[in-house]
Design a protein around this motif. Structure first.
Motif, short mmCIF file in Angstrom:
data_model
loop_
_atom_site.label_atom_id
_atom_site.label_comp_id
_atom_site.label_asym_id
_atom_site.label_seq_id
_atom_site.Cartn_x
_atom_site.Cartn_y
_atom_site.Cartn_z
N ARG A 28 -7.11 5.00 -2.44
CA ARG A 28 -6.68 3.65 -2.06
C ARG A 28 -5.22 3.44 -2.43
NH1 ARG A 28 -10.87 3.46 -5.16
NH2 ARG A 28 -9.74 2.39 -6.84
N ALA A 29 -4.48 2.74 -1.57
CA ALA A 29 -3.07 2.47 -1.84
C ALA A 29 -2.66 1.20 -1.09
CB ALA A 29 -2.21 3.65 -1.38
N ALA A 30 -1.53 0.64 -1.53
CA ALA A 30 -1.00 -0.56 -0.87
C ALA A 30 0.51 -0.53 -0.90
CB ALA A 30 -1.51 -1.82 -1.56
N ILE A 31 1.12 -1.03 0.15
CA ILE A 31 2.57 -1.16 0.21
C ILE A 31 2.95 -2.51 -0.39
CG2 ILE A 31 4.57 -1.40 1.73
CD1 ILE A 31 3.15 0.46 3.69
N HIS A 32 3.98 -2.48 -1.23
CA HIS A 32 4.52 -3.69 -1.85
C HIS A 32 6.03 -3.70 -1.66
CE1 HIS A 32 1.10 -5.06 -4.46
NE2 HIS A 32 0.67 -3.85 -4.12
N GLU A 33 6.63 -4.87 -1.71
CA GLU A 33 8.08 -4.95 -1.77
C GLU A 33 8.50 -4.39 -3.12
OE1 GLU A 33 9.79 -8.72 -0.85
OE2 GLU A 33 8.48 -9.00 0.88
N GLY B 212 0.31 -7.34 -2.09
CA GLY B 212 0.39 -6.19 -1.19
C GLY B 212 0.64 -6.63 0.24
N LEU B 213 1.50 -5.90 0.93
CA LEU B 213 1.82 -6.20 2.32
C LEU B 213 0.83 -5.55 3.28
CD1 LEU B 213 5.68 -5.60 2.08
CD2 LEU B 213 4.44 -7.78 1.95
N ARG B 214 0.32 -4.40 2.87
CA ARG B 214 -0.62 -3.66 3.71
C ARG B 214 -1.37 -2.70 2.81
NH1 ARG B 214 0.75 -1.31 9.54
NH2 ARG B 214 -1.28 -0.45 9.97
N SER B 215 -2.63 -2.43 3.11
CA SER B 215 -3.40 -1.49 2.29
C SER B 215 -4.17 -0.53 3.18
CB SER B 215 -4.34 -2.24 1.35
OG SER B 215 -5.28 -2.97 2.09
N GLY B 216 -4.53 0.60 2.59
CA GLY B 216 -5.27 1.63 3.30
C GLY B 216 -5.29 2.88 2.44
N THR B 217 -5.35 4.03 3.06
CA THR B 217 -5.34 5.28 2.30
C THR B 217 -3.89 5.62 1.93
OG1 THR B 217 -5.07 6.74 4.20
CG2 THR B 217 -7.34 6.14 3.58
N ARG C 234 13.56 2.08 3.74
CA ARG C 234 12.46 2.69 2.96
C ARG C 234 12.54 2.36 1.48
NH1 ARG C 234 12.83 8.50 5.87
NH2 ARG C 234 12.20 7.76 7.94
N GLY C 235 13.72 2.19 0.94
CA GLY C 235 13.87 1.86 -0.46
C GLY C 235 13.45 0.43 -0.79
N ASP C 236 13.20 -0.39 0.23
CA ASP C 236 12.77 -1.77 0.02
C ASP C 236 11.29 -1.86 -0.34
OD1 ASP C 236 15.32 -2.47 0.80
OD2 ASP C 236 14.74 -3.10 2.82
N PHE C 237 10.58 -0.74 -0.23
CA PHE C 237 9.13 -0.75 -0.41
C PHE C 237 8.70 0.30 -1.43
CE2 PHE C 237 10.17 -2.01 3.90
CZ PHE C 237 9.59 -3.26 3.95
N VAL C 238 7.58 0.07 -2.07
CA VAL C 238 6.92 1.04 -2.94
C VAL C 238 5.47 1.09 -2.53
CG1 VAL C 238 8.48 0.68 -4.89
CG2 VAL C 238 6.37 -0.66 -4.74
#
Length: 91
Positions: A23-28, A41-46, A62-66
């Motif tokens: 499980r993972a999620a994109i964050h600012e 979280g902005l979006r989640s998935g694998t 790309r550096g705006d997100f983790v």
């Protein structure tokens, strides 16, 4: 890259290599984390899906997100790009 301890009930649970289905999620990148971090979280998935999503952004963004992976692992741009470049990346 597992999201759980290496042993559970005296059984080996650690898997070698990258667990692309974790499980993972994109964050600012600068969202401040904190107690309500899971809701930011902005979006989640694998993990594989989230790496592919970040890689779809223009390189200058790309550096705006983790990516925050289950097990409290935070992936920043360099690690995301390195994982995307692996020969076994399923994306």
């Amino acid at each position: 890259m597992t999201d759980h301890p290496s042993t559970y009930k005296a059984a080996k649970t650690h898997n070698e290599g990258v667990q692309w289905d974790d499980r993972a999620a994109i964050h600012e990148a600068g969202d401040g984390q904190g107690v309500l971090d899971g809701a930011k979280g902005l979006r989640s998935g694998t993990l594989a899906e989230m790496i592919a999503q970040v890689m779809a952004y223009p390189p200058e963004r790309r550096g705006d997100f983790v990516i925050q992976k289950a097990g409290d692992h935070r992936l920043e741009r360099e690690e995301i790009e390195a994982l995307a470049a692996r020969g076994d990346f399923p994306g």
